[in-house]
Design a protein around this motif. Structure first.
Motif, PDB file in Angstrom:
ATOM      1  N   ILE A   1      -5.363  52.846  30.127  1.00 57.34           N
ATOM      2  CA  ILE A   1      -6.417  53.817  30.742  1.00 57.34           C
ATOM      3  C   ILE A   1      -6.123  54.908  31.094  1.00 57.34           C
ATOM      4  O   ILE A   1      -7.200  55.787  30.950  1.00 57.34           O
ATOM      5  CB  ILE A   1      -7.110  52.555  31.734  1.00 57.34           C
ATOM      6  CG1 ILE A   1      -7.611  51.495  31.039  1.00 57.34           C
ATOM      7  CG2 ILE A   1      -8.175  53.617  32.356  1.00 57.34           C
ATOM      8  CD1 ILE A   1      -8.159  50.527  31.958  1.00 57.34           C
ATOM      9  N   LYS A   2      -5.299  55.127  31.442  1.00 57.45           N
ATOM     10  CA  LYS A   2      -4.774  56.558  32.304  1.00 57.45           C
ATOM     11  C   LYS A   2      -4.089  57.468  31.033  1.00 57.45           C
ATOM     12  O   LYS A   2      -3.865  58.554  31.223  1.00 57.45           O
ATOM     13  CB  LYS A   2      -3.770  56.379  33.331  1.00 57.45           C
ATOM     14  CG  LYS A   2      -4.327  56.145  34.617  1.00 57.45           C
ATOM     15  CD  LYS A   2      -3.383  56.588  35.630  1.00 57.45           C
ATOM     16  CE  LYS A   2      -4.085  56.752  37.070  1.00 57.45           C
ATOM     17  NZ  LYS A   2      -3.227  57.101  38.348  1.00 57.45           N
ATOM     18  N   ALA A   3      -3.904  56.751  29.733  1.00 63.84           N
ATOM     19  CA  ALA A   3      -3.019  57.551  28.908  1.00 63.84           C
ATOM     20  C   ALA A   3      -1.748  58.203  29.200  1.00 63.84           C
ATOM     21  O   ALA A   3      -1.650  59.171  29.109  1.00 63.84           O
ATOM     22  CB  ALA A   3      -3.760  58.516  28.142  1.00 63.84           C
ATOM     23  N   ALA A   4      -1.035  57.261  30.303  1.00 65.55           N
ATOM     24  CA  ALA A   4       0.197  57.625  30.906  1.00 65.55           C
ATOM     25  C   ALA A   4       1.316  57.672  30.167  1.00 65.55           C
ATOM     26  O   ALA A   4       1.576  56.931  29.223  1.00 65.55           O
ATOM     27  CB  ALA A   4       0.281  57.202  32.200  1.00 65.55           C
ATOM     28  N   ARG A   5       2.168  58.730  30.225  1.00 60.49           N
ATOM     29  CA  ARG A   5       3.393  58.554  29.558  1.00 60.49           C
ATOM     30  C   ARG A   5       4.290  58.304  30.971  1.00 60.49           C
ATOM     31  O   ARG A   5       4.475  59.150  32.031  1.00 60.49           O
ATOM     32  CB  ARG A   5       3.686  59.901  29.228  1.00 60.49           C
ATOM     33  CG  ARG A   5       3.178  60.316  27.727  1.00 60.49           C
ATOM     34  CD  ARG A   5       3.907  61.384  27.316  1.00 60.49           C
ATOM     35  NE  ARG A   5       4.380  62.329  28.119  1.00 60.49           N
ATOM     36  CZ  ARG A   5       5.410  63.321  27.382  1.00 60.49           C
ATOM     37  NH1 ARG A   5       6.202  63.240  26.547  1.00 60.49           N
ATOM     38  NH2 ARG A   5       5.815  64.264  28.391  1.00 60.49           N
ATOM     39  N   ILE A   6       5.164  57.386  30.724  1.00 65.23           N
ATOM     40  CA  ILE A   6       6.263  56.961  31.689  1.00 65.23           C
ATOM     41  C   ILE A   6       7.547  57.036  31.108  1.00 65.23           C
ATOM     42  O   ILE A   6       7.873  56.297  30.198  1.00 65.23           O
ATOM     43  CB  ILE A   6       5.944  55.492  32.354  1.00 65.23           C
ATOM     44  CG1 ILE A   6       4.602  55.553  33.033  1.00 65.23           C
ATOM     45  CG2 ILE A   6       7.002  55.129  33.270  1.00 65.23           C
ATOM     46  CD1 ILE A   6       4.261  54.066  33.290  1.00 65.23           C
ATOM     47  N   LEU A   7       8.346  57.975  31.593  1.00 68.07           N
ATOM     48  CA  LEU A   7       9.661  58.321  30.696  1.00 68.07           C
ATOM     49  C   LEU A   7      11.072  58.173  31.852  1.00 68.07           C
ATOM     50  O   LEU A   7      10.708  58.364  33.139  1.00 68.07           O
ATOM     51  CB  LEU A   7       9.724  59.690  30.459  1.00 68.07           C
ATOM     52  CG  LEU A   7       8.638  60.217  29.704  1.00 68.07           C
ATOM     53  CD1 LEU A   7       8.823  61.875  29.365  1.00 68.07           C
ATOM     54  CD2 LEU A   7       8.631  59.457  28.038  1.00 68.07           C
ATOM     55  N   GLY A   8      12.014  57.324  31.398  1.00 65.48           N
ATOM     56  CA  GLY A   8      13.154  57.581  32.357  1.00 65.48           C
ATOM     57  C   GLY A   8      14.047  58.476  31.893  1.00 65.48           C
ATOM     58  O   GLY A   8      13.992  59.140  30.737  1.00 65.48           O
ATOM     59  N   SER A   9      14.754  59.160  32.823  1.00 64.76           N
ATOM     60  CA  SER A   9      15.569  60.432  32.685  1.00 64.76           C
ATOM     61  C   SER A   9      16.934  60.025  33.283  1.00 64.76           C
ATOM     62  O   SER A   9      17.042  59.656  34.607  1.00 64.76           O
ATOM     63  CB  SER A   9      15.157  61.507  33.130  1.00 64.76           C
ATOM     64  OG  SER A   9      15.761  62.728  32.909  1.00 64.76           O
ATOM     65  N   LEU A  10      18.012  60.156  32.655  1.00 64.63           N
ATOM     66  CA  LEU A  10      19.337  59.635  32.972  1.00 64.63           C
ATOM     67  C   LEU A  10      20.311  61.041  33.021  1.00 64.63           C
ATOM     68  O   LEU A  10      20.593  61.523  31.998  1.00 64.63           O
ATOM     69  CB  LEU A  10      19.885  58.699  32.143  1.00 64.63           C
ATOM     70  CG  LEU A  10      21.516  58.103  32.498  1.00 64.63           C
ATOM     71  CD1 LEU A  10      21.359  57.361  33.934  1.00 64.63           C
ATOM     72  CD2 LEU A  10      21.870  57.330  31.385  1.00 64.63           C
ATOM     73  N   VAL A  11      20.732  61.525  34.254  1.00 64.15           N
ATOM     74  CA  VAL A  11      21.535  62.803  34.287  1.00 64.15           C
ATOM     75  C   VAL A  11      21.085  63.834  33.359  1.00 64.15           C
ATOM     76  O   VAL A  11      19.971  63.897  33.179  1.00 64.15           O
ATOM     77  CB  VAL A  11      23.120  62.155  34.463  1.00 64.15           C
ATOM     78  CG1 VAL A  11      23.087  61.523  35.673  1.00 64.15           C
ATOM     79  CG2 VAL A  11      23.338  61.644  33.119  1.00 64.15           C
ATOM     80  N   GLY A  12      22.118  64.550  32.793  1.00 63.26           N
ATOM     81  CA  GLY A  12      21.852  65.399  31.850  1.00 63.26           C
ATOM     82  C   GLY A  12      22.790  65.688  30.896  1.00 63.26           C
ATOM     83  O   GLY A  12      23.972  65.176  31.082  1.00 63.26           O
TER      84      GLY A  12
END
Length: 350
Positions: A289-300
């Motif tokens: 409904i929110k058209a949300a993007r949920i991303l994980g990010s692990l260090v770099g």
């Protein structure tokens, strides 16, 4: 050399002495000048991560077994090199990239050793910087820091490159609207610097601790909001100028994730970095409904740390507050971190 280590998960660190490591092949040896104490070290010290609903990710089950010398934010002086090590100079100062992979899998060959399924992270899978000396497998993991203060630079190896990589995942939208940054500790402080260096619109920092909120504003945050306030979401929207298109959760608890999602605009992006623990609090229908993007990010990755260090050398990344402690106070540093006593970073200086 002196070092401190985990003998049993959950027990106080022990101190000891052992010979300096012998080097072979491309290995190099760093005399440690600064080792950051990171929140990830708490999870390692405790032996795992809270997955919520009574479940735990056990590091021992993942092949991480004591004795372990922690410390993945390390800077110091090169003191010795193996017979095949090239391109570095003894006596020069370096920052150590710790997120080492196997080096041969497709993930590593594509430049993302930090995502390797057979990781060999410094301070996790191999001995880290809570010691007077640190053995590093190859000179490619040493980044020259010149006359920068090792204690100021050491946090770039984790809190710095973690926030840098996470912020880059928002893309150009950081220039259009402030980023909501949940968590005002070491990573939050670093995020303020990163957004400024990347010409972002700024940061609205959210934290429960008044001291961390005050420090965030002093560091340049546009506003600091009490995440525990009943109307926290409304306060955040007022500071941002409406629903947020970029929200960065540096805490990673059910409470922080719920607030982060509540603040998110339709089509917005939530990047999750924090590892506090628990389960996701979102209602599944609200994600589409929110058209949300949920991303994980692990260090770099290593390239990102090079970019970040270039910004630091150019003066565009300012040092975050640090508390310097001797190596024999490593236990005090961990306990203080758990209690939220440090603004910025605690740094062990052997």
């Amino acid at each position: 050399m002196k070092y401190v280590y985990i003998q049993e998960f959950g027990e106080p660190l022990l101190g000891g002495e052992k010979p300096e490591p012998a080097l072979s092949g491309t290995e190099v040896l760093i005399r440690v000048k600064a080792a950051g104490v990171c929140h990830s070290d708490l999870h390692l010290w405790e032996g795992g991560y809270d997955l919520g609903q009574g479940r735990k990710l056990s590091l021992k089950d993942r092949g991480v077994t004591p004795p372990i010398t922690m410390g993945h934010e390390t800077a110091g002086e090169l003191m010795a090199v193996g017979p095949d090590a090239e391109g570095v100079a003894i006596g020069e100062s370096y920052l150590v990239y710790p997120w080492i992979g196997c080096g041969v899998c497709p993930t590593c060959r594509n430049g993302f050793e930090n995502y390797c399924g057979n990781a060999a992270y410094i301070g996790v899978h191999r001995d880290g910087g809570y010691a007077e000396c640190l053995r590093v497998p190859h000179p490619r993991y040493l980044l020259p820091i010149g006359d920068l203060d090792p204690a100021d630079v050491a946090p770039l190896a984790c809190s710095g490159v973690t926030t840098y990589s996470a912020v880059k995942k928002f893309g150009a939208q950081i220039k259009d609207q402030p980023v909501v940054v949940i968590g005002g500790g070491g990573l939050g402080q670093m995020c303020i610097q990163v957004l400024r260096a990347l010409d972002g619109a700024g940061a609205v920092v959210v934290d429960l601790d008044p001291a961390k909120r005050e420090a965030a504003v002093a560091a340049g945050a546009l506003a600091a909001v009490d995440g525990g306030a009943p109307d926290a979401a409304a306060r955040i929207a007022a500071a941002v100028g409406g629903p947020a298109f970029s929200v960065l959760d540096l805490v990673g608890s059910p409470q922080s994730a719920a607030l982060a999602f509540d603040c998110l605009a339709k089509g917005g992006t939530l990047v999750m970095v924090g590892l506090f623990g628990g389960t996701a609090p979102w209602s599944l229908p609200l994600i589409p409904i929110k058209a949300a993007r949920i991303l994980g990010s692990l260090v770099g990755n290593l390239g990102e740390l090079r970019e970040l260090l270039d910004l630091a050398r150019a003066g565009r990344i300012k040092p975050i507050p640090v508390t310097r402690l001797p190596l024999d106070r490593a236990n005090d540093a961990l306990v203080g971190l758990r209690r939220g006593e440090f603004v910025g970073r605690a740094i062990l200086c052997p």
